[in-house]
Write a protein that holds these residues in place. Sequence first.
Motif, PDB file in Angstrom:
ATOM      1  N   LEU A   1       0.833  -1.199   0.000  1.00 12.59           N
ATOM      2  CA  LEU A   1       0.000   0.000   0.000  1.00 12.59           C
ATOM      3  C   LEU A   1       0.869   1.250   0.000  1.00 12.59           C
ATOM      4  N   VAL A   2       1.908   1.257   0.824  1.00 13.06           N
ATOM      5  CA  VAL A   2       2.830   2.393   0.859  1.00 13.06           C
ATOM      6  C   VAL A   2       3.518   2.548  -0.493  1.00 13.06           C
ATOM      7  N   ALA A   3       3.825   1.444  -1.149  1.00 10.63           N
ATOM      8  CA  ALA A   3       4.455   1.493  -2.466  1.00 10.63           C
ATOM      9  C   ALA A   3       3.559   2.208  -3.478  1.00 10.63           C
ATOM     10  N   VAL A   4       2.247   1.976  -3.399  1.00  9.48           N
ATOM     11  CA  VAL A   4       1.304   2.649  -4.299  1.00  9.48           C
ATOM     12  C   VAL A   4       1.319   4.155  -4.055  1.00  9.48           C
TER      13      VAL A   4
ATOM     14  N   PHE B   1       2.411   6.647  -7.115  1.00 14.02           N
ATOM     15  CA  PHE B   1       1.372   7.471  -7.727  1.00 14.02           C
ATOM     16  C   PHE B   1       1.090   8.739  -6.925  1.00 14.02           C
ATOM     17  N   TRP B   2       2.044   9.173  -6.112  1.00 12.05           N
ATOM     18  CA  TRP B   2       1.807  10.303  -5.231  1.00 12.05           C
ATOM     19  C   TRP B   2       1.352  11.574  -5.950  1.00 12.05           C
ATOM     20  N   PRO B   3       1.945  11.979  -7.095  1.00 14.05           N
ATOM     21  CA  PRO B   3       1.458  13.202  -7.760  1.00 14.05           C
ATOM     22  C   PRO B   3      -0.035  13.146  -8.062  1.00 14.05           C
ATOM     23  N   THR B   4      -0.493  12.022  -8.613  1.00 11.49           N
ATOM     24  CA  THR B   4      -1.921  11.879  -8.920  1.00 11.49           C
ATOM     25  C   THR B   4      -2.759  11.824  -7.649  1.00 11.49           C
ATOM     26  N   ILE B   5      -2.285  11.083  -6.660  1.00  5.74           N
ATOM     27  CA  ILE B   5      -3.021  10.961  -5.398  1.00  5.74           C
ATOM     28  C   ILE B   5      -3.150  12.317  -4.722  1.00  5.74           C
TER      29      ILE B   5
ATOM     30  N   ILE C   1      -4.881   2.963  -7.620  1.00  6.32           N
ATOM     31  CA  ILE C   1      -5.439   3.938  -6.678  1.00  6.32           C
ATOM     32  C   ILE C   1      -6.754   3.417  -6.092  1.00  6.32           C
ATOM     33  N   LEU C   2      -7.532   2.704  -6.897  1.00  2.00           N
ATOM     34  CA  LEU C   2      -8.779   2.109  -6.410  1.00  2.00           C
ATOM     35  C   LEU C   2      -8.505   1.105  -5.297  1.00  2.00           C
ATOM     36  N   GLY C   3      -7.349   0.452  -5.341  1.00  5.15           N
ATOM     37  CA  GLY C   3      -7.028  -0.549  -4.337  1.00  5.15           C
ATOM     38  C   GLY C   3      -6.697   0.021  -2.975  1.00  5.15           C
ATOM     39  N   ILE C   4      -6.381   1.324  -2.910  1.00  2.00           N
ATOM     40  CA  ILE C   4      -5.984   1.921  -1.635  1.00  2.00           C
ATOM     41  C   ILE C   4      -7.069   1.796  -0.563  1.00  2.00           C
TER      42      ILE C   4
END
Length: 291
Positions: free
Chosen positions: A53-56, A60-64, A200-203
Amino acid sequence: MTIFDAILQGIIQGLTEFLPVSSSGHLSLIQHFTGQGGEAGGSFSIMLHFGTLVAVFIAFWPTIWELIQEAFRMIGDLFRGKLKFKTNNPRRRMIWMLLLALVPLFAVLPLKDFYSSLSEDNSIIAEGICFLLTSALLLLSDHVVKGKKGPLKMNPRDAAAIGVAQAIAPLPGISRSGSTICTGLVMGLNREFAVAFSFILGIPAVLGANILEFKDVLEGTAQTAPVSVLIVGMVVSLVVGLLAIWMVKVLVNNDRFRYFGYYTLILGVVVLGLGIFEQVKGMTIFQMIHG
């Protein structure tokens, strides 16, 4: 459970969480063939998901971050009575689609114990069948025409279909990333957006699973591994997960998902065959070896 076990399962989790081959299915097989099944194994599997989860978030931090900012603006519009579903803002549209895709998760929430029981039982027949289903979806998506839908062209039907794919993904052998990305491709999403939307949906799903597990641990209703083992497992799954995310982006853009379809097809046949063999013998492979 030792540090070595944590490293091994962390590597498996980091790779299989994002590569379309099912992390839960592979972890279930490892625990089955090493005699580490049961609640302790299931609890450790959930904790490994936290590392990925942290890896996601990192990948994808800019989009998140843009989605978080847009979410606060939506809250402001809600209080001002200006919030509307239809929008030409791609990030706001993506938020609406993510929310719709999360709805099926609530419908299958009562099945949480059923999903867990399939991973923690002494049979791998369910895993074999689910690997075959993953293979079918991967091979199907490889034959669809490249889609062009981005956030603004994605519709509620697309979101619902991806949401259903995610809702059945906790079954051991069903790949969450594979099923949601492939469903997005089948629905016509462009490859880059299908990958980002899937991860992102998996978060929220992974966060929810971890919250439920922490609740069980605090209440003393779930077993867990030593803290040092958990930390090592999560760190390894995080690092390996970052590498796997990069690999998925490359594989999707180059139409290479079919190779994973062949892999899960072979694995599914082998696992199903071993599962039937164990049922006939009345004992697991681990029990036969360690007698």
